[in-house]
Design an enzyme around this catalytic site. Structure first.
Site, mmCIF file in Angstrom:
data_model
loop_
_atom_site.group_PDB
_atom_site.id
_atom_site.type_symbol
_atom_site.label_atom_id
_atom_site.label_comp_id
_atom_site.label_asym_id
_atom_site.label_seq_id
_atom_site.Cartn_x
_atom_site.Cartn_y
_atom_site.Cartn_z
ATOM 1 C CE1 TYR A 1 -60.016 -4.869 -26.899
ATOM 2 C CE2 TYR A 1 -58.628 -4.286 -25.109
ATOM 3 C CZ TYR A 1 -59.457 -5.136 -25.734
ATOM 4 O OH TYR A 1 -59.928 -6.028 -24.760
ATOM 5 C CG ASN B 1 -70.075 -9.324 -33.246
ATOM 6 O OD1 ASN B 1 -70.834 -10.001 -33.959
ATOM 7 N ND2 ASN B 1 -70.011 -8.120 -33.064
ATOM 8 C CB CYS C 1 -61.591 -11.802 -29.182
ATOM 9 S SG CYS C 1 -62.483 -13.304 -28.463
ATOM 10 C CG HIS C 2 -57.554 -15.636 -26.430
ATOM 11 N ND1 HIS C 2 -58.006 -16.422 -27.759
ATOM 12 C CD2 HIS C 2 -56.046 -16.067 -26.680
ATOM 13 C CE1 HIS C 2 -57.078 -17.052 -28.200
ATOM 14 N NE2 HIS C 2 -56.022 -16.897 -27.717
ATOM 15 C CD GLU D 1 -52.452 -18.111 -27.935
ATOM 16 O OE1 GLU D 1 -52.126 -16.915 -27.998
ATOM 17 O OE2 GLU D 1 -53.518 -18.615 -28.367
#
Length: 103
Positions: A26, A49, A57-58, A85
Site C-alpha cells: 500500500y 471501489n 487489487c489482490h 499467480e
DNA sequence: AAAATGACGGTGT
DNA sequence: TACACCGCCATTT
C-alpha cells in the site's frame, strides 16, 4: 497543490500496472500516487471501489506481507489468487523478498 | 462543514 | 511471529 482529487484515480492506475505474479505494498502505491504516507487512504480507496474485473487489487498487500483485506471474498480468496499467480507465501504472509514488485 | 473511519507504516515489547 | 501504540492521509458519514 494539484493532484489531491486525482489521488484515487492514480491509485487505480498504478494498481493496474502491477505485473502478474508480483505484489505491491500500500505504501508503494501511495508513493507512486503522490503521497508516500497515504497508505491508509489507498486501502480505503481500494476497499470502496473493489472492482476485480478492472483492477488487480489482490496484488496489493501490506508492507509486512499481510494480505490486509479483500472486499471480494475475503483474504482467503485473495491469498488463493496470489498463489495461483505464483506469488510465494510465508505462513500467511507474502514473501516480499521474492514476490515484491521491484518496478 | 466537522468528525470518524480504515484493505497502513513504523517502532517497540 | 504476535501484539500494542502512535502517527498520517484521503475518503466517507
Amino acid at each position: 497543490m494539484p493532484g489531491k482529487n486525482l489521488f484515487a484515480q492514480k491509485v487505480y492506475e498504478v494498481t493496474r500496472q502491477i505485473p502478474r505474479g508480483k505484489v505491491a505494498t500500500y505504501g508503494q502505491i501511495a508513493e507512486l500516487s503522490g503521497s508516500k504516507k497515504a497508505a491508509r487512504a489507498v486501502g480505503r480507496i481500494l476497499h470502496s471501489n473493489s472492482n476485480p474485473a478492472l483492477i488487480p487489487c489482490h496484488r496489493v498487500v501490506a508492507s509486512d506481507g499481510s494480505l490486509g483485506g479483500y472486499a471480494f471474498g475475503g483474504i482467503e480468496k485473495k491469498k488463493e489468487l496470489l498463489l495461483a499467480e505464483g506469488v510465494r507465501f510465508k505462513k500467511d504472509k507474502v514473501d516480499l523478498s521474492l514476490s515484491g514488485w521491484c518496478r
